[in-house]
Design a protein around this motif. Sequence first.
Motif, PDB file in Angstrom:
ATOM      1  N   HIS A  56       0.853  -1.200   0.000  1.00 62.35           N
ATOM      2  CA  HIS A  56       0.000   0.000   0.000  1.00 62.35           C
ATOM      3  C   HIS A  56       0.881   1.239   0.000  1.00 62.35           C
ATOM      4  N   ALA A  57       0.519   2.188  -0.847  1.00 61.31           N
ATOM      5  CA  ALA A  57       1.188   3.492  -0.876  1.00 61.31           C
ATOM      6  C   ALA A  57       0.115   4.565  -0.965  1.00 61.31           C
ATOM      7  N   CYS A  58       0.392   5.703  -0.374  1.00 63.71           N
ATOM      8  CA  CYS A  58      -0.573   6.802  -0.389  1.00 63.71           C
ATOM      9  C   CYS A  58       0.176   8.123  -0.581  1.00 63.71           C
ATOM     10  N   LEU A  59      -0.144   8.808  -1.664  1.00 64.13           N
ATOM     11  CA  LEU A  59       0.409  10.134  -1.932  1.00 64.13           C
ATOM     12  C   LEU A  59      -0.671  11.155  -1.590  1.00 64.13           C
ATOM     13  N   LYS A  60      -0.421  11.966  -0.564  1.00 64.98           N
ATOM     14  CA  LYS A  60      -1.377  12.977  -0.131  1.00 64.98           C
ATOM     15  C   LYS A  60      -1.132  14.254  -0.921  1.00 64.98           C
ATOM     16  N   LEU A  61      -2.175  14.689  -1.615  1.00 65.84           N
ATOM     17  CA  LEU A  61      -2.118  15.890  -2.446  1.00 65.84           C
ATOM     18  C   LEU A  61      -3.233  16.824  -2.008  1.00 65.84           C
ATOM     19  N   GLY A  62      -2.896  17.779  -1.180  1.00 65.07           N
ATOM     20  CA  GLY A  62      -3.940  18.642  -0.638  1.00 65.07           C
ATOM     21  C   GLY A  62      -4.902  17.793   0.176  1.00 65.07           C
ATOM     22  N   GLY A  63      -6.177  17.885  -0.105  1.00 58.87           N
ATOM     23  CA  GLY A  63      -7.173  17.092   0.594  1.00 58.87           C
ATOM     24  C   GLY A  63      -7.500  15.774  -0.088  1.00 58.87           C
ATOM     25  N   ARG A  64      -6.746  15.391  -1.099  1.00 55.00           N
ATOM     26  CA  ARG A  64      -7.009  14.168  -1.867  1.00 55.00           C
ATOM     27  C   ARG A  64      -5.883  13.180  -1.650  1.00 55.00           C
ATOM     28  N   MET A  65      -6.130  11.930  -2.080  1.00 60.80           N
ATOM     29  CA  MET A  65      -5.115  10.886  -1.994  1.00 60.80           C
ATOM     30  C   MET A  65      -5.059  10.110  -3.304  1.00 60.80           C
ATOM     31  N   LEU A  66      -3.841   9.810  -3.739  1.00 59.48           N
ATOM     32  CA  LEU A  66      -3.607   8.880  -4.831  1.00 59.48           C
ATOM     33  C   LEU A  66      -2.973   7.662  -4.182  1.00 59.48           C
ATOM     34  N   MET A  67      -3.714   6.568  -4.164  1.00 58.34           N
ATOM     35  CA  MET A  67      -3.243   5.358  -3.494  1.00 58.34           C
ATOM     36  C   MET A  67      -2.890   4.306  -4.536  1.00 58.34           C
ATOM     37  N   ALA A  68      -2.029   3.347  -4.137  1.00 56.64           N
ATOM     38  CA  ALA A  68      -1.580   2.343  -5.095  1.00 56.64           C
ATOM     39  C   ALA A  68      -0.953   1.154  -4.388  1.00 56.64           C
ATOM     40  N   SER A  69      -0.811   0.069  -5.157  1.00 59.42           N
ATOM     41  CA  SER A  69      -0.069  -1.109  -4.694  1.00 59.42           C
ATOM     42  C   SER A  69       0.360  -1.911  -5.914  1.00 59.42           C
ATOM     43  N   ASP A  70       1.261  -2.858  -5.679  1.00 62.04           N
ATOM     44  CA  ASP A  70       1.618  -3.833  -6.707  1.00 62.04           C
ATOM     45  C   ASP A  70       0.621  -4.976  -6.629  1.00 62.04           C
ATOM     46  N   MET A  71       0.315  -5.586  -7.772  1.00 58.65           N
ATOM     47  CA  MET A  71      -0.529  -6.776  -7.781  1.00 58.65           C
ATOM     48  C   MET A  71       0.277  -7.918  -7.173  1.00 58.65           C
ATOM     49  N   PRO A  72      -0.261  -8.593  -6.157  1.00 59.52           N
ATOM     50  CA  PRO A  72       0.462  -9.729  -5.593  1.00 59.52           C
ATOM     51  C   PRO A  72       0.578 -10.863  -6.613  1.00 59.52           C
ATOM     52  N   PRO A  73       1.672 -11.633  -6.557  1.00 67.12           N
ATOM     53  CA  PRO A  73       1.813 -12.770  -7.465  1.00 67.12           C
ATOM     54  C   PRO A  73       0.614 -13.701  -7.352  1.00 67.12           C
ATOM     55  N   GLY A  74       0.178 -14.221  -8.487  1.00 71.82           N
ATOM     56  CA  GLY A  74      -0.947 -15.135  -8.512  1.00 71.82           C
ATOM     57  C   GLY A  74      -2.298 -14.468  -8.597  1.00 71.82           C
ATOM     58  N   GLN A  75      -2.336 -13.149  -8.567  1.00 71.69           N
ATOM     59  CA  GLN A  75      -3.615 -12.439  -8.660  1.00 71.69           C
ATOM     60  C   GLN A  75      -3.772 -11.740  -9.998  1.00 71.69           C
ATOM     61  N   GLY A  76      -3.016 -12.161 -10.998  1.00 72.88           N
ATOM     62  CA  GLY A  76      -3.145 -11.579 -12.330  1.00 72.88           C
ATOM     63  C   GLY A  76      -2.266 -10.372 -12.525  1.00 72.88           C
ATOM     64  N   GLN A  77      -2.392  -9.779 -13.690  1.00 73.16           N
ATOM     65  CA  GLN A  77      -1.630  -8.589 -14.051  1.00 73.16           C
ATOM     66  C   GLN A  77      -2.514  -7.361 -13.937  1.00 73.16           C
ATOM     67  N   ALA A  78      -1.937  -6.281 -13.504  1.00 73.37           N
ATOM     68  CA  ALA A  78      -2.652  -5.005 -13.488  1.00 73.37           C
ATOM     69  C   ALA A  78      -2.704  -4.485 -14.917  1.00 73.37           C
ATOM     70  N   THR A  79      -3.889  -4.169 -15.380  1.00 75.95           N
ATOM     71  CA  THR A  79      -4.043  -3.617 -16.727  1.00 75.95           C
ATOM     72  C   THR A  79      -4.914  -2.374 -16.646  1.00 75.95           C
ATOM     73  N   PRO A  80      -4.512  -1.305 -17.343  1.00 78.99           N
ATOM     74  CA  PRO A  80      -5.346  -0.103 -17.329  1.00 78.99           C
ATOM     75  C   PRO A  80      -6.703  -0.383 -17.953  1.00 78.99           C
ATOM     76  N   GLY A  81      -7.735   0.177 -17.366  1.00 78.10           N
ATOM     77  CA  GLY A  81      -9.083   0.041 -17.897  1.00 78.10           C
ATOM     78  C   GLY A  81      -9.496   1.309 -18.613  1.00 78.10           C
ATOM     79  N   ALA A  82     -10.766   1.479 -18.785  1.00 79.68           N
ATOM     80  CA  ALA A  82     -11.308   2.656 -19.471  1.00 79.68           C
ATOM     81  C   ALA A  82     -11.462   3.784 -18.451  1.00 79.68           C
ATOM     82  N   PHE A  83     -10.370   4.465 -18.160  1.00 75.67           N
ATOM     83  CA  PHE A  83     -10.374   5.568 -17.205  1.00 75.67           C
ATOM     84  C   PHE A  83      -9.199   6.481 -17.518  1.00 75.67           C
ATOM     85  N   ALA A  84      -9.208   7.653 -16.927  1.00 73.58           N
ATOM     86  CA  ALA A  84      -8.057   8.556 -16.930  1.00 73.58           C
ATOM     87  C   ALA A  84      -8.130   9.355 -15.638  1.00 73.58           C
ATOM     88  N   LEU A  85      -6.983   9.701 -15.099  1.00 70.45           N
ATOM     89  CA  LEU A  85      -6.931  10.587 -13.947  1.00 70.45           C
ATOM     90  C   LEU A  85      -6.843  12.015 -14.470  1.00 70.45           C
TER      91      LEU A  85
END
Length: 141
Positions: A56-85
């Motif tokens: 788990h990682a959390c980047l605090k930007l003002g009153g918002r957060m951009l959070m993230a993690s690595d996909m654990p082995p065996g849980q598939g690959q992270a793939t971008p979906g239909a979104f944009a920040l």
Amino acid sequence: MPDLDSYLFFNGNCAEAMRFYERTFGGQLEPLLKYGDRPEEPGCAGGAPAPDLVMHACLKLGGRMLMASDMPPGQGQATPGAFALALNYPTAQEARRIFDALSQGGSVTMPMGKTFWAEAFGMLTDRFGVPWMVGGGAQAA
């Protein structure tokens, strides 16, 4: 109303990506917890993934957060979906600076330029595979 923040998944480069975003946007990255940092707990779901992966990682930007993690082995690959920040800045100059930093090593899908709604707007996918929409300097009505 609840706050709505973003959570991204990476394929082993979460720490690199989040440190890049911290340098690019400012803000404060805390915590950045790796699987190897967690205490051993009986019956912990997911087994013991590689200790260097980010749990788990959390980047605090003002009153918002951009959070993230690595996909654990065996849980598939992270793939971008239909979104944009979306990032919106008060000035076109600041939007262009961030757009240029994010586009290094990535791919621009819409070059930064003037639109009918903003002095500067552009779209890109950064080198980590994350899509962004960056704008600044709203046009007067």
